[in-house]
Design a protein around this motif. Structure first.
Motif, PDB file in Angstrom:
ATOM      1  N   PRO A   1      -2.855  -2.657  -0.438  1.00  0.00           N
ATOM      2  CA  PRO A   1      -2.611  -0.958  -1.113  1.00  0.00           C
ATOM      3  C   PRO A   1      -1.063  -0.974  -1.763  1.00  0.00           C
ATOM      4  CG  PRO A   1      -3.432  -1.096   0.970  1.00  0.00           C
ATOM      5  CD  PRO A   1      -3.189  -2.516   0.992  1.00  0.00           C
ATOM      6  N   LEU A   2      -1.057  -0.167  -2.741  1.00  0.00           N
ATOM      7  CA  LEU A   2       0.240   0.156  -3.409  1.00  0.00           C
ATOM      8  C   LEU A   2       0.878   1.426  -2.922  1.00  0.00           C
ATOM      9  CD1 LEU A   2       2.770  -0.454  -5.328  1.00  0.00           C
ATOM     10  CD2 LEU A   2       1.152   0.801  -6.759  1.00  0.00           C
ATOM     11  N   THR A   3       1.823   1.365  -1.948  1.00  0.00           N
ATOM     12  CA  THR A   3       2.384   2.544  -1.286  1.00  0.00           C
ATOM     13  C   THR A   3       3.295   3.179  -1.990  1.00  0.00           C
ATOM     14  OG1 THR A   3       1.775   1.565   0.944  1.00  0.00           O
ATOM     15  CG2 THR A   3       3.275   3.518   0.819  1.00  0.00           C
ATOM     16  N   GLY A   4       3.440   4.319  -2.314  1.00  0.00           N
ATOM     17  CA  GLY A   4       4.337   5.148  -2.971  1.00  0.00           C
ATOM     18  C   GLY A   4       4.083   6.639  -3.194  1.00  0.00           C
ATOM     19  N   ARG A   5       4.939   7.208  -3.965  1.00  0.00           N
ATOM     20  CA  ARG A   5       4.796   8.615  -4.244  1.00  0.00           C
ATOM     21  C   ARG A   5       4.493   8.834  -5.719  1.00  0.00           C
ATOM     22  NH1 ARG A   5       6.022  12.913  -1.486  1.00  0.00           N
ATOM     23  NH2 ARG A   5       6.543  14.902  -2.307  1.00  0.00           N
ATOM     24  N   PHE A   6       3.007   9.401  -5.866  1.00  0.00           N
ATOM     25  CA  PHE A   6       2.373   9.749  -6.889  1.00  0.00           C
ATOM     26  C   PHE A   6       2.386  11.356  -7.580  1.00  0.00           C
ATOM     27  CE2 PHE A   6       0.945   5.811  -5.028  1.00  0.00           C
ATOM     28  CZ  PHE A   6       0.484   5.029  -5.824  1.00  0.00           C
ATOM     29  N   ARG A   7       2.336  11.357  -8.667  1.00  0.00           N
ATOM     30  CA  ARG A   7       2.231  12.679  -9.338  1.00  0.00           C
ATOM     31  C   ARG A   7       0.948  12.867  -9.526  1.00  0.00           C
ATOM     32  NH1 ARG A   7       4.484  17.188 -11.595  1.00  0.00           N
ATOM     33  NH2 ARG A   7       3.586  17.764 -13.535  1.00  0.00           N
ATOM     34  N   VAL A   8       0.229  13.958  -9.326  1.00  0.00           N
ATOM     35  CA  VAL A   8      -1.167  14.197  -9.722  1.00  0.00           C
ATOM     36  C   VAL A   8      -1.207  15.032 -10.848  1.00  0.00           C
ATOM     37  CG1 VAL A   8      -3.495  15.551  -8.893  1.00  0.00           C
ATOM     38  CG2 VAL A   8      -1.679  14.668  -7.265  1.00  0.00           C
ATOM     39  N   GLU A   9      -1.446  14.121 -12.262  1.00  0.00           N
ATOM     40  CA  GLU A   9      -1.419  14.929 -13.305  1.00  0.00           C
ATOM     41  C   GLU A   9      -2.567  15.366 -13.815  1.00  0.00           C
ATOM     42  OE1 GLU A   9       1.045  14.356 -15.417  1.00  0.00           O
ATOM     43  OE2 GLU A   9       2.084  12.631 -14.161  1.00  0.00           O
TER      44      GLU A   9
ATOM     45  N   LEU B   1      -3.137  10.140 -11.813  1.00  0.00           N
ATOM     46  CA  LEU B   1      -2.225   9.799 -10.951  1.00  0.00           C
ATOM     47  C   LEU B   1      -1.275   9.108 -11.726  1.00  0.00           C
ATOM     48  CD1 LEU B   1      -3.590   8.799  -7.477  1.00  0.00           C
ATOM     49  CD2 LEU B   1      -3.178  11.170  -8.350  1.00  0.00           C
ATOM     50  N   SER B   2       0.143   9.309 -11.691  1.00  0.00           N
ATOM     51  CA  SER B   2       1.174   8.628 -12.341  1.00  0.00           C
ATOM     52  C   SER B   2       2.237   8.120 -11.100  1.00  0.00           C
ATOM     53  CB  SER B   2       1.817   9.279 -13.349  1.00  0.00           C
ATOM     54  OG  SER B   2       2.514  10.624 -12.957  1.00  0.00           O
TER      55      SER B   2
ATOM     56  N   GLY C   1       5.907   6.542 -14.351  1.00  0.00           N
ATOM     57  CA  GLY C   1       5.568   6.944 -15.763  1.00  0.00           C
ATOM     58  C   GLY C   1       4.319   6.313 -16.191  1.00  0.00           C
ATOM     59  N   ILE C   2       3.490   5.444 -15.105  1.00  0.00           N
ATOM     60  CA  ILE C   2       2.447   4.581 -15.632  1.00  0.00           C
ATOM     61  C   ILE C   2       1.142   5.506 -14.990  1.00  0.00           C
ATOM     62  CG2 ILE C   2       0.973   2.579 -15.145  1.00  0.00           C
ATOM     63  CD1 ILE C   2       3.901   1.363 -14.412  1.00  0.00           C
ATOM     64  N   LYS C   3       0.298   5.641 -15.938  1.00  0.00           N
ATOM     65  CA  LYS C   3      -1.002   6.441 -15.454  1.00  0.00           C
ATOM     66  C   LYS C   3      -2.052   5.646 -15.078  1.00  0.00           C
ATOM     67  CE  LYS C   3       0.202  10.125 -18.895  1.00  0.00           C
ATOM     68  NZ  LYS C   3      -0.339  10.868 -20.236  1.00  0.00           N
ATOM     69  N   ILE C   4      -2.696   6.179 -13.933  1.00  0.00           N
ATOM     70  CA  ILE C   4      -3.776   5.538 -13.082  1.00  0.00           C
ATOM     71  C   ILE C   4      -5.119   6.449 -13.196  1.00  0.00           C
ATOM     72  CG2 ILE C   4      -4.532   4.190 -11.120  1.00  0.00           C
ATOM     73  CD1 ILE C   4      -1.189   4.520 -10.615  1.00  0.00           C
ATOM     74  N   VAL C   5      -6.289   5.969 -13.505  1.00  0.00           N
ATOM     75  CA  VAL C   5      -7.377   6.543 -13.409  1.00  0.00           C
ATOM     76  C   VAL C   5      -7.791   6.130 -11.810  1.00  0.00           C
ATOM     77  CG1 VAL C   5      -9.864   7.035 -14.278  1.00  0.00           C
ATOM     78  CG2 VAL C   5      -7.920   6.494 -15.948  1.00  0.00           C
ATOM     79  N   VAL C   6      -7.915   7.111 -11.030  1.00  0.00           N
ATOM     80  CA  VAL C   6      -8.515   7.018  -9.663  1.00  0.00           C
ATOM     81  C   VAL C   6      -9.898   7.737  -9.480  1.00  0.00           C
ATOM     82  CG1 VAL C   6      -7.981   7.020  -7.222  1.00  0.00           C
ATOM     83  CG2 VAL C   6      -6.257   6.843  -8.917  1.00  0.00           C
ATOM     84  N   ALA C   7     -10.813   7.035  -9.135  1.00  0.00           N
ATOM     85  CA  ALA C   7     -12.119   7.327  -8.781  1.00  0.00           C
ATOM     86  C   ALA C   7     -12.805   7.206  -7.672  1.00  0.00           C
ATOM     87  CB  ALA C   7     -13.077   6.880 -10.030  1.00  0.00           C
ATOM     88  N   SER C   8     -13.837   7.746  -7.041  1.00  0.00           N
ATOM     89  CA  SER C   8     -14.502   7.622  -5.890  1.00  0.00           C
ATOM     90  C   SER C   8     -15.492   6.650  -6.023  1.00  0.00           C
ATOM     91  CB  SER C   8     -14.844   8.894  -5.195  1.00  0.00           C
ATOM     92  OG  SER C   8     -13.922   9.906  -4.991  1.00  0.00           O
TER      93      SER C   8
END
Length: 508
Positions: A375-383, A410-411, A414-421
């Motif tokens: 897993p990538l642990t970090g602080r993400f912004r909910v865009e 999420l970002s 500055g990198i945007k990530i599409v996160v799905a269930s």
């Protein structure tokens, strides 16, 4: 006289090395396919969708057939189909067919590479059970995926098998129509075709099977040219090179009025296939190298540079949750970049709880226990947040109603990530847009897909790179720990041959 034709479907592509099995819930949800459908639900849901079953229905309407819809279901590729799931679904199709009464033909929408926990040859077993119900005189036709691993039992139990001719699979519905046409010919002639079946002795990496490039493009043109005169149907299947059993192989099929014609057609296609063996190859990049090259190209480009994260392709059994390519983007300080999908229901839930504009601490992805991944642990912004429901518009999904469950953009850095269930292959631009990312405006896109994304993304791509971040679907089949292949099978085009003693050494 109106023909009465039963239709059904049971689709799964099995990567026996993948981390997660296919359960009943996966078939109920569909994962990019239709949800599990029974009876009239099949007709109601399949209209205008790029699936074999849709082609069946369109052809039947034109032909004036009376359709008897049984059950249709498909699950996104994964590890083995659980025994309970296979037996429930196969048993229900068998039971519904038994109760359907007299029919003139049976049309099946299958994949061709299903391996269950208790059966190597899922389609062969299903065909045998259904043949026992309808008897020897009722013709059975089936549409197959280009990646089917065809077995002798499948050929023996079906009267005709008809495979896709494109990868990306933009011709799924068209193949359904071609299968229905073959069934109509069988019903009219009142006797079977002569059959010819050949298996090829080498495995082909998934990215180099693409029919938009050579050598597959010209090979499939030859398949179409083979039909005519005495030859009613011809197919080439590239095979799915991640199934550890003897029939994991490419194949050739031909059906004709005479055995001589069928054999001649199959032999010619086999020769053409073998002549191209060493041309099934291409350039692949390590994650950091791929991002560096993408950034170099993007600096002078007006369109996105696209990187295929091929070894975590959910269309080949990956869980779509590895973080190797995301880490490479962060390490390179890439800008105007997006990646999708990362499937992580827990992170999506936490993003929804936090709300748009919030920042949230997450351990994103990396939950499939893939070696070299975490897993990538970090602080993400909910865009942006979404319920995961939208309509795909590209040629691969072909108008399907998608449901990825609670989802988010999420970002991080500055990198945007599409996160799905829920899992689905990134093969449609709407899979970025539904969370507010405009793919055409990105400098770099990382797609968790091997080839299917090309159908909708190649028109906007500056170029396409193939990257090999850690994942369960090795680009080179020779990197997979096979134990049960047919002895002598070349593990990659022109590569070393599998031997039983090698298998013993690997598992010892």
């Amino acid at each position: 006289m109106t023909k009465r034709v039963a239709i059904a479907g049971f689709l799964h592509e099995t990567n026996t090395f993948a981390p997660t099995p296919a359960r009943c819930t996966n078939f109920e949800q569909g994962g990019g396919y239709l949800p599990l459908s029974r009876g009239s639900e099949i007709i109601e849901r399949c209209g205008g969708v790029n699936l074999g079953i849709s082609g069946f229905v369109d052809y039947a309407r034109r032909a004036g057939w009376e359709l008897v819809p049984l059950l249709w279901t498909g699950a996104i590729p994964s590890a083995h189909v659980e025994k309970d799931a296979f037996e429930r679904i196969a048993g229900e199709i068998e039971d519904r067919l038994r109760k359907a009464g007299q029919i003139d033909g049976l049309l099946l929408d299958l994949h061709g590479a299903m391996v269950a926990e208790h059966l190597d040859d899922g389609e062969g077993e299903l065909l045998a059970r259904l043949r026992a119900v309808v008897g020897p005189s009722v013709p059975i036709a089936a549409s197959l995926d280009l990646h089917g691993n065809v077995t002798r039992q499948m050929v023996d139990e079906a009267d005709v098998l008809v495979a896709f001719r494109t990868y990306p699979h933009v011709d799924m519905a068209e193949t359904g129509e071609r299968a229905a046409e073959q069934l109509e010919r069988l019903m009219a002639r009142g006797r079977p075709f002569a059959k010819a079946f050949r298996q090829l002795p080498f495995l082909i990496p998934i990215p180099w099977q693409c029919t938009m490039i050579e050598p597959a493009g010209s090979l499939y043109r030859e398949v179409a040219e083979t039909e005519g005169g005495a030859v009613s149907s011809a197919s080439i299947l590239m095979g799915f090179p991640a199934a550890d059993f003897e029939d994991c192989l490419p194949s050739v099929l031909a059906y004709a009025d005479t055995q001589e014609a069928a054999d001649a057609a199959a032999d010619e296609l086999e020769r053409s296939f073998l002549d191209r063996e060493n041309r099934f190859s291409g350039k692949a990049w390590e994650p950091g190298e791929a991002v560096a090259e993408a950034m170099r190209l993007a600096s002078g480009a007006t369109r996105p540079v696209i990187i295929a994260d091929t070894q975590d392709n959910p269309g080949a059994g990956g869980d779509s949750d590895t973080t190797g390519m995301l880490r490479a983007l962060i390490a390179a300080q890439a800008t105007n970049a997006a990646i999708g999908l990362i499937v992580d229901a827990q992170s999506a839930m936490l993003a929804h709880a936090a709300g748009e504009g919030a920042e949230v601490e997450l351990a994103l992805g990396g939950k499939s226990n893939i070696p070299g991944n975490a897993p990538l642990t970090g602080r993400f912004r909910v865009e942006k947040l979404s319920d995961g429901r939208f309509k795909a518009t590209g040629p691969y999904y072909g108008g399907a109603d998608m449901n990825l469950g609670p989802s988010a953009c999420l970002s991080i850095d500055g990198i945007k990530i599409v996160v799905a269930s829920y899992k689905a292959q990134m093969a449609d631009r709407e899979m970025y847009r539904f969370v507010g990312i405009q793919p055409e405006e990105q400098a770099i896109l990382v797609n968790k897909s091997s080839v299917h994304f090309r159908a909708d993304f190649e028109p906007i791509a500056e170029t396409i790179l193939v990257a090999t971040a850690p994942g369960p679907m090795a680009l080179d089949p020779a990197d997979l720990p096979f134990t049960r292949l047919k002895t002598g099978t070349r593990l990659s085009p022109g590569g070393s041959a599998f031997a039983a003693k090698e298998a013993t050494r690997r598992v010892g």
